[in-house]
Write a protein that holds these residues in place. Structure first.
Motif: not given
Length: 271
Positions: A14-18, A22-23, A60-66, A70-74
């Motif tokens: 859920q956090a990663v999707a959010f 946004a990105f 863009h999904v491929y570019e910003v997914m990492p 990271l942000i969603g997990t943290i």
């Protein structure tokens, strides 16, 4: 453990999707802003810009997914710590190794999703996006001819800007991996579709800023004396009298050509 694994996965996804949404919203806005200056020119409408932006989303999904992962997990782990949930999980016999194992499994899923977008979806969507942009701007590309790669370009009074003076058909027999063109032919027509110039070059190298450096060039310029005498106004007698035009042939060691066709466009066309 299965309940904890599911809870970890749902919270992190859920956090990663959010964050990803946004990105993607920001990047889509930037793409649309970049396309707006060309909307309304040469038949390039807002619908073409919108389709282009949508087609670029997989890339863009491929570019910003990492970064989003990271942000969603943290963020999720910080939330667990701030609400003491992680402390309770540790008190309930969850070891550091178990937590790392659950995060590893979630990471594998995110890697698979990134791989699917980067290797399967984006390589098909990006060429489609470029073709939408070229078609909307009046430039078309085709590589399905034995004579090589063909593109259609627009001739303007100030290179890539200004008044439209005619149409250019751009043909190259070979596009090398380093971007060099071999056996280049350019057919330039005026707005009445009369052939006005034929340029043949042995090779071409892109110099940047929409400039091609053509080498070993022979240029045949076709002029209609009757049109020149009448101030460029065609009459019923000479409107289609292309065969009576005067021909002037020039040779150059090198000649610069300004065109909206770039190596990126040619690589898309040949893929």
């Amino acid at each position: 453990m299965k309940i904890l694994q599911r809870y970890f996965a749902v919270s992190i996804f859920q956090a990663v999707a959010f964050v990803l949404a946004a990105f993607l919203g920001l990047l889509a806005f930037m793409d649309l802003t970049g396309e707006l200056p060309t909307v309304g020119k040469n038949g390039y409408g807002l619908q073409h810009a919108a389709l282009y932006v949508l087609a670029m989303i997989p890339q863009h999904v491929y570019e910003v997914m990492p970064v989003a992962s990271l942000i969603g997990t943290i963020y999720t782990m910080a939330q667990f710590a701030s609400t003491s949930e992680f402390t309770i999980m540790r008190a309930s016999s969850m070891s550091t190794r178990m937590a790392a194992g659950m995060l590893f499994k979630i990471g594998i899923v995110l890697v698979v999703i990134t791989f699917i977008f980067g290797e399967l979806i984006a390589p098909r969507a990006a060429p489609w996006a470029e073709k939408i942009r070229l078609t909307g701007r009046g430039t078309t590309v085709s590589a399905e001819f034995r004579s090589g790669l063909w593109t259609k370009d627009i001739i303007k009074s100030q290179g890539t800007k200004g008044e439209v003076l005619g149409t250019r058909f751009f043909n190259t027999r070979e596009v090398r991996p380093d971007g060099e063109l071999r056996d280049v032919k350019l057919y330039e027509f005026d707005n009445s579709f009369r052939l006005r110039s034929l340029i043949v070059a042995k090779s071409g190298v892109f110099q940047g800023n929409n400039v091609w450096r053509l080498n070993d060039v022979t240029e045949s310029i076709f002029t209609n004396p009757a049109l020149l005498a009448s101030g460029g106004q065609a009459t019923a007698q000479n409107n289609f009298a292309q065969e009576t035009s005067a021909v002037e042939i020039k040779h150059y060691d090198s000649k610069d050509l300004i065109s909206e066709i770039t190596p990126k466009i040619l690589s898309v066309a040949s893929s």
